[in-house]
Design a protein around this motif. Structure first.
Motif, PDB file in Angstrom:
ATOM      1  N   ARG A  94      -3.355  -7.407  -7.517  1.00  0.00           N
ATOM      2  CA  ARG A  94      -2.516  -8.252  -6.659  1.00  0.00           C
ATOM      3  C   ARG A  94      -3.355  -9.259  -5.896  1.00  0.00           C
ATOM      4  NH1 ARG A  94       3.270  -8.218  -6.690  1.00  0.00           N
ATOM      5  NH2 ARG A  94       3.916  -6.177  -7.451  1.00  0.00           N
ATOM      6  N   HIS A  95      -2.767 -10.434  -5.662  1.00  0.00           N
ATOM      7  CA  HIS A  95      -3.427 -11.455  -4.869  1.00  0.00           C
ATOM      8  C   HIS A  95      -2.814 -11.460  -3.465  1.00  0.00           C
ATOM      9  CE1 HIS A  95      -5.451 -12.989  -8.409  1.00  0.00           C
ATOM     10  NE2 HIS A  95      -4.282 -13.071  -9.041  1.00  0.00           N
ATOM     11  N   GLY A  96      -3.580 -11.927  -2.501  1.00  0.00           N
ATOM     12  CA  GLY A  96      -3.083 -12.003  -1.136  1.00  0.00           C
ATOM     13  C   GLY A  96      -4.036 -11.356  -0.159  1.00  0.00           C
ATOM     14  N   SER A  97      -3.666 -11.391   1.101  1.00  0.00           N
ATOM     15  CA  SER A  97      -4.515 -10.829   2.148  1.00  0.00           C
ATOM     16  C   SER A  97      -4.469  -9.310   2.111  1.00  0.00           C
ATOM     17  CB  SER A  97      -4.046 -11.315   3.517  1.00  0.00           C
ATOM     18  OG  SER A  97      -2.755 -10.805   3.814  1.00  0.00           O
ATOM     19  N   LYS A 152      -1.364  -6.786   0.991  1.00  0.00           N
ATOM     20  CA  LYS A 152      -1.542  -5.741  -0.013  1.00  0.00           C
ATOM     21  C   LYS A 152      -1.165  -4.375   0.551  1.00  0.00           C
ATOM     22  CE  LYS A 152      -5.184  -8.006  -2.703  1.00  0.00           C
ATOM     23  NZ  LYS A 152      -6.586  -7.945  -3.172  1.00  0.00           N
ATOM     24  N   MET A 153      -1.554  -4.113   1.787  1.00  0.00           N
ATOM     25  CA  MET A 153      -1.243  -2.821   2.396  1.00  0.00           C
ATOM     26  C   MET A 153       0.260  -2.661   2.597  1.00  0.00           C
ATOM     27  SD  MET A 153      -2.283   0.076   3.198  1.00  0.00           S
ATOM     28  CE  MET A 153      -4.001  -0.314   2.829  1.00  0.00           C
ATOM     29  N   LYS A 154       0.947  -3.760   2.912  1.00  0.00           N
ATOM     30  CA  LYS A 154       2.407  -3.695   3.053  1.00  0.00           C
ATOM     31  C   LYS A 154       3.059  -3.307   1.738  1.00  0.00           C
ATOM     32  CE  LYS A 154       2.859  -7.064   6.818  1.00  0.00           C
ATOM     33  NZ  LYS A 154       3.315  -8.437   7.188  1.00  0.00           N
TER      34      LYS A 154
END
Length: 207
Positions: free
Chosen positions: A50-53, A57-59
């Motif tokens: 996954r891409h993103g902060s 990702k934790m969400k």
């Protein structure tokens, strides 16, 4: 305080309350098991693909974990409650009760619950185990004659070969019918490996 503790112990050991307490413990075990299984899987898959902060990702990990745990707990609740209800109606437990209770729980939790990726993965996991189980049962019940020895070891090679033969045929002829994450991984393994334009994209990077 000791008297309250003794009363609680008496309550939880009383056979009269066994059925309802078994439902509650089933819900508890569904929450725990679903959380354990999904959290580790979602964490690895999210970090790797996954891409993103980190926060985003934790969400996603927490959302998937919550859904898996909730759905298993709800299924256990419906399944066990239905079993006990049917036992009270019929006066005894019957093998068909498990099928009916499974149908009801599967429909409401994983059918009507929506075609989410978590639900799809759980149902497909169960489906693969059902197919293998039925193959073993056919040998055990001598529906398929001529197979001797350990049932699992005799059936497994045929099951494995059939699965891979069919999925590779579908991937070649109609890849769009495959589950998206599976198609993506197969693209990486079998199509992307056909292309490179330098030593860098041959060895170190896919593209």
């Amino acid at each position: 305080m000791d008297n309250i503790s003794k009363q609680v112990q008496i309550f939880v050991r009383d056979p009269k309350y066994h059925d309802i307490l078994a439902v509650l413990k089933g819900v508890r075990n569904g929450l725990v098991y679903g959380g354990k299984v999904r959290f580790s899987h979602a964490l690895v898959m999210t970090v790797l693909f996954r891409h993103g902060s980190a926060s985003d990702k934790m969400k996603l990990v927490i959302k998937a974990t919550r859904e898996h745990a909730r759905n298993l707990a709800m299924f256990v609740f419906i399944y066990k409650s239905t079993l006990y209800g049917l036992k009270n109606v019929n006066g005894k437990e019957q093998d068909s009760d498990a099928f009916l209770a499974g149908l009801l729980g599967g429909y409401y939790v994983f059918g009507r619950g929506g075609k989410s990726s978590v639900n799809q993965q759980i149902v497909l996991y169960v489906f693969s185990r059902v197919v293998l189980g039925l193959a073993k049962l056919s040998v055990k019940k001598k529906v398929l004659p001529g197979l001797k020895g350990d049932v699992g070891n005799r059936v497994w090679p045929v099951f494995a070969a059939s699965c891979w033969g069919i999925v590779m045929y579908l991937f070649r002829t109609d890849p769009d019918v495959l589950q998206p994450s599976m198609k993506s991984s197969m693209d990486y393994l079998y199509l992307d490996s056909n292309h490179w334009d330098s030593l860098k994209t041959l060895v170190w990077h896919n593209r």
